[in-house]
Design a protein around this motif. Structure first.
Motif, mmCIF file in Angstrom:
data_model
loop_
_atom_site.group_PDB
_atom_site.id
_atom_site.type_symbol
_atom_site.label_atom_id
_atom_site.label_comp_id
_atom_site.label_asym_id
_atom_site.label_seq_id
_atom_site.Cartn_x
_atom_site.Cartn_y
_atom_site.Cartn_z
ATOM 1 N N GLU A 18 0.830 -1.210 0.000
ATOM 2 C CA GLU A 18 0.000 0.000 0.000
ATOM 3 C C GLU A 18 0.867 1.263 0.000
ATOM 4 O OE1 GLU A 18 -0.455 -2.511 2.323
ATOM 5 O OE2 GLU A 18 -2.134 -3.429 1.262
ATOM 6 N N THR A 19 1.954 1.247 0.768
ATOM 7 C CA THR A 19 2.860 2.398 0.807
ATOM 8 C C THR A 19 3.507 2.609 -0.552
ATOM 9 O OG1 THR A 19 3.274 2.101 3.168
ATOM 10 C CG2 THR A 19 4.911 3.362 1.927
ATOM 11 N N ILE A 20 3.915 1.541 -1.182
ATOM 12 C CA ILE A 20 4.539 1.650 -2.504
ATOM 13 C C ILE A 20 3.537 2.214 -3.509
ATOM 14 C CG2 ILE A 20 5.515 0.317 -4.415
ATOM 15 C CD1 ILE A 20 6.790 -1.471 -2.186
ATOM 16 N N ARG A 21 2.310 1.765 -3.449
ATOM 17 C CA ARG A 21 1.279 2.320 -4.347
ATOM 18 C C ARG A 21 1.069 3.809 -4.068
ATOM 19 N NH1 ARG A 21 -2.435 -2.824 -3.521
ATOM 20 N NH2 ARG A 21 -1.632 -4.118 -5.211
ATOM 21 N N TYR A 22 1.088 4.175 -2.779
ATOM 22 C CA TYR A 22 0.937 5.579 -2.405
ATOM 23 C C TYR A 22 2.098 6.401 -2.962
ATOM 24 C CZ TYR A 22 0.614 9.804 0.393
ATOM 25 O OH TYR A 22 0.543 11.117 0.792
ATOM 26 N N TYR A 23 3.327 5.911 -2.811
ATOM 27 C CA TYR A 23 4.490 6.615 -3.348
ATOM 28 C C TYR A 23 4.385 6.745 -4.863
ATOM 29 C CZ TYR A 23 6.883 6.226 1.193
ATOM 30 O OH TYR A 23 7.239 6.326 2.505
ATOM 31 N N GLU A 24 3.823 5.741 -5.490
ATOM 32 C CA GLU A 24 3.624 5.794 -6.937
ATOM 33 C C GLU A 24 2.614 6.897 -7.282
ATOM 34 O OE1 GLU A 24 1.834 2.920 -10.395
ATOM 35 O OE2 GLU A 24 2.931 1.951 -8.748
ATOM 36 N N ARG A 25 1.509 6.956 -6.533
ATOM 37 C CA ARG A 25 0.499 8.006 -6.780
ATOM 38 C C ARG A 25 1.092 9.397 -6.559
ATOM 39 N NH1 ARG A 25 -2.756 4.360 -3.935
ATOM 40 N NH2 ARG A 25 -2.683 5.626 -2.062
ATOM 41 N N ARG A 26 2.008 9.522 -5.589
ATOM 42 C CA ARG A 26 2.660 10.802 -5.285
ATOM 43 C C ARG A 26 3.728 11.165 -6.315
ATOM 44 N NH1 ARG A 26 2.749 13.285 0.003
ATOM 45 N NH2 ARG A 26 4.035 14.709 -1.188
ATOM 46 N N GLY A 27 4.076 10.215 -7.188
ATOM 47 C CA GLY A 27 5.084 10.477 -8.210
ATOM 48 C C GLY A 27 6.510 10.266 -7.732
ATOM 49 N N LEU A 28 6.677 9.626 -6.575
ATOM 50 C CA LEU A 28 8.027 9.370 -6.063
ATOM 51 C C LEU A 28 8.701 8.206 -6.780
ATOM 52 C CD1 LEU A 28 7.223 9.807 -2.276
ATOM 53 C CD2 LEU A 28 8.584 11.347 -3.683
ATOM 54 N N ILE A 29 7.908 7.264 -7.244
ATOM 55 C CA ILE A 29 8.407 6.137 -8.027
ATOM 56 C C ILE A 29 7.489 5.924 -9.222
ATOM 57 C CG2 ILE A 29 9.527 4.972 -6.084
ATOM 58 C CD1 ILE A 29 7.135 2.977 -6.117
ATOM 59 N N THR A 30 8.012 5.249 -10.226
ATOM 60 C CA THR A 30 7.231 4.957 -11.424
ATOM 61 C C THR A 30 7.486 3.510 -11.830
ATOM 62 O OG1 THR A 30 7.536 7.232 -12.154
ATOM 63 C CG2 THR A 30 6.784 5.670 -13.798
ATOM 64 N N PRO A 31 6.441 2.724 -12.015
ATOM 65 C CA PRO A 31 6.673 1.353 -12.480
ATOM 66 C C PRO A 31 7.149 1.368 -13.925
ATOM 67 C CG PRO A 31 4.327 1.816 -12.422
ATOM 68 C CD PRO A 31 5.017 3.025 -11.858
ATOM 69 N N LEU A 32 7.841 0.303 -14.295
ATOM 70 C CA LEU A 32 8.287 0.180 -15.688
ATOM 71 C C LEU A 32 7.098 -0.057 -16.603
ATOM 72 C CD1 LEU A 32 11.374 -2.172 -15.239
ATOM 73 C CD2 LEU A 32 11.386 0.284 -15.656
ATOM 74 N N GLY A 33 6.096 -0.692 -16.062
ATOM 75 C CA GLY A 33 4.909 -1.058 -16.822
ATOM 76 C C GLY A 33 4.195 -2.173 -16.095
ATOM 77 N N ARG A 34 3.511 -3.005 -16.865
ATOM 78 C CA ARG A 34 2.789 -4.130 -16.271
ATOM 79 C C ARG A 34 3.211 -5.415 -16.968
ATOM 80 N NH1 ARG A 34 -1.423 -3.072 -12.580
ATOM 81 N NH2 ARG A 34 -1.900 -0.863 -12.460
ATOM 82 N N LEU A 35 3.264 -6.455 -16.174
ATOM 83 C CA LEU A 35 3.553 -7.782 -16.711
ATOM 84 C C LEU A 35 2.304 -8.304 -17.413
ATOM 85 C CD1 LEU A 35 5.394 -9.189 -13.566
ATOM 86 C CD2 LEU A 35 6.439 -8.437 -15.707
ATOM 87 N N PRO A 36 2.420 -9.319 -18.239
ATOM 88 C CA PRO A 36 1.233 -9.883 -18.892
ATOM 89 C C PRO A 36 0.149 -10.290 -17.888
ATOM 90 C CG PRO A 36 3.216 -10.781 -19.882
ATOM 91 C CD PRO A 36 3.650 -9.967 -18.688
ATOM 92 N N SER A 37 0.564 -10.626 -16.675
ATOM 93 C CA SER A 37 -0.399 -11.007 -15.640
ATOM 94 C C SER A 37 -1.139 -9.800 -15.076
ATOM 95 C CB SER A 37 0.330 -11.725 -14.502
ATOM 96 O OG SER A 37 1.285 -10.845 -13.912
ATOM 97 N N GLY A 38 -0.693 -8.596 -15.419
ATOM 98 C CA GLY A 38 -1.328 -7.389 -14.919
ATOM 99 C C GLY A 38 -0.604 -6.770 -13.735
ATOM 100 N N TYR A 39 0.364 -7.483 -13.171
ATOM 101 C CA TYR A 39 1.123 -6.944 -12.039
ATOM 102 C C TYR A 39 2.025 -5.809 -12.508
ATOM 103 C CZ TYR A 39 -0.097 -10.973 -9.126
ATOM 104 O OH TYR A 39 -0.768 -11.918 -8.399
ATOM 105 N N ARG A 40 2.167 -4.793 -11.648
ATOM 106 C CA ARG A 40 3.135 -3.746 -11.936
ATOM 107 C C ARG A 40 4.530 -4.366 -11.880
ATOM 108 N NH1 ARG A 40 -0.643 -1.490 -8.360
ATOM 109 N NH2 ARG A 40 -1.458 0.541 -8.937
#
Length: 130
Positions: A18-40
């Motif tokens: 949840e914290t990692i998702r929050y940091y992502e929403r805040r723009g502190l981190i960015t995922p590379l994309g999504r795997l075929p399974s849908g996971y970040r």
């Protein structure tokens, strides 16, 4: 480059998903994309960035301040970083001073009361009322 799922990043950083998702929403981190399974998916750089964020938070920096540090141009003068750290030191020194004043006030209150007798006769309560 190895792709890591959010659970791997959480485990490696000691943070919750949840914290990692929050940091992502805040723009502190960015995922590379999504795997075929849908996971970040993330990379080792994201894990390093999360370690940086955790260290900054442990030193009392806010997420906004951390974002400012992350956005600094790597070619900029390091004086910008020093200035931010010096400001944080001053904020901590101010807080310590306030806490010492509070401690002194509480000692003065405590010294008013022997700790014996009913609350209705307690000089601390009487002082706080007036």
């Amino acid at each position: 480059m190895s792709q890591l799922r959010i659970g791997d990043i959480a485990k490696g950083s000691g943070l919750s998903v949840e914290t990692i998702r929050y940091y992502e929403r805040r723009g502190l981190i960015t995922p590379l994309g999504r795997l075929p399974s849908g996971y970040r998916c993330y990379d080792a750089h994201t894990l390093e960035r999360l370690h940086f964020i955790v260290r900054c938070k442990s030193l009392g920096f806010s997420l906004d301040e951390i974002q400012e540090l992350l956005l600094l141009d790597p070619n900029a003068e390091s004086a910008q970083v020093k200035q931010k750290v010096d400001l944080r030191i001053q904020q901590i020194e101010d807080k310590i001073s306030q806490l010492r004043e509070l401690q002194h006030s509480l000692h003065q209150l405590s010294d008013l009361c022997s700790g014996e007798g009913p609350v209705s006769d307690c000089p601390i309560i009487d002082t706080l009322k007036h």
